[in-house]
Design an enzyme around this catalytic site. Sequence first.
Site, PDB file in Angstrom:
ATOM      1  N   ASP A  59      35.031  46.900  52.178  1.00  0.00           N
ATOM      2  CA  ASP A  59      35.776  45.996  51.310  1.00  0.00           C
ATOM      3  C   ASP A  59      37.048  45.606  52.061  1.00  0.00           C
ATOM      4  OD1 ASP A  59      36.780  44.846  48.733  1.00  0.00           O
ATOM      5  OD2 ASP A  59      38.218  46.492  48.968  1.00  0.00           O
TER       6      ASP A  59
ATOM      7  N   ARG B  52      47.684  42.224  41.076  1.00  0.00           N
ATOM      8  CA  ARG B  52      46.388  42.779  41.486  1.00  0.00           C
ATOM      9  C   ARG B  52      45.460  43.001  40.288  1.00  0.00           C
ATOM     10  NH1 ARG B  52      42.284  42.919  44.987  1.00  0.00           N
ATOM     11  NH2 ARG B  52      41.464  45.012  45.359  1.00  0.00           N
TER      12      ARG B  52
END
Length: 232
Positions: free
Chosen positions: A21, A52
């Site tokens: 990722d 986020r």
Amino acid sequence: MTDETAPREAGASEARAYVFDAYGTLFDVHAAVRRHAAALGPDAQAFSDLWRVKQLEYTWVTSLMGQYRDFQALTEDALDFCFSRFPGVDKALRGDLLDAYRKLDCFPEVPAVLYALRESGAKIAILSNGTRRMLDEAVEAAGIGHLLDDIFSVDALKIYKTAPAAYALVTSTYRLAAPDIAFQSSNRWDIAGAKAFGFTCQWINRSNAPEEYAAFAPNKVVASLDGLLGSA
């Protein structure tokens, strides 16, 4: 002739591919706000955390609705929400923050770990929700392009992780069985999705977060990417 789609026998020591990722795993998602923390003021960390959270929330909600806006657009939407949530933060910082997000710092151990894993002969790749342009810019800024074989973006599918199709981008391209692919993410929800798909998963638990998604436990938990080298 060897069937490249067949899984290796149990006990094999190395993965055929190491897939990472990007955001939070290779690249520090809080670096953008940190560069402008003085200008943002006392709410800087809370602002970064919320940015986020909302960015990820928007990926899940749009995927469940069967809709799609690319990750750059959702990142901008999440940032605009943060400005509304923290009205004391100067909205004139919007352009600076978005520019900083395109050039996030990678974590310090990333280049050495990618180099060491690459020396094993395995494929090294990124699988990310980010658009290809975002990922190319981040990789270039971090100077790690020469350590990667491939960059997979879910933008090609118009659906986000944890949709199984996102993880299948890797298996279909490499013609490998899912267990032969080591998947690394700092996001526990991403590890759960990858484990459900069948990847061998290593959770990079940088923040010492509590365990969750017990039915889809990682194969290994480490505090940083350095912890991968013992199994490389």
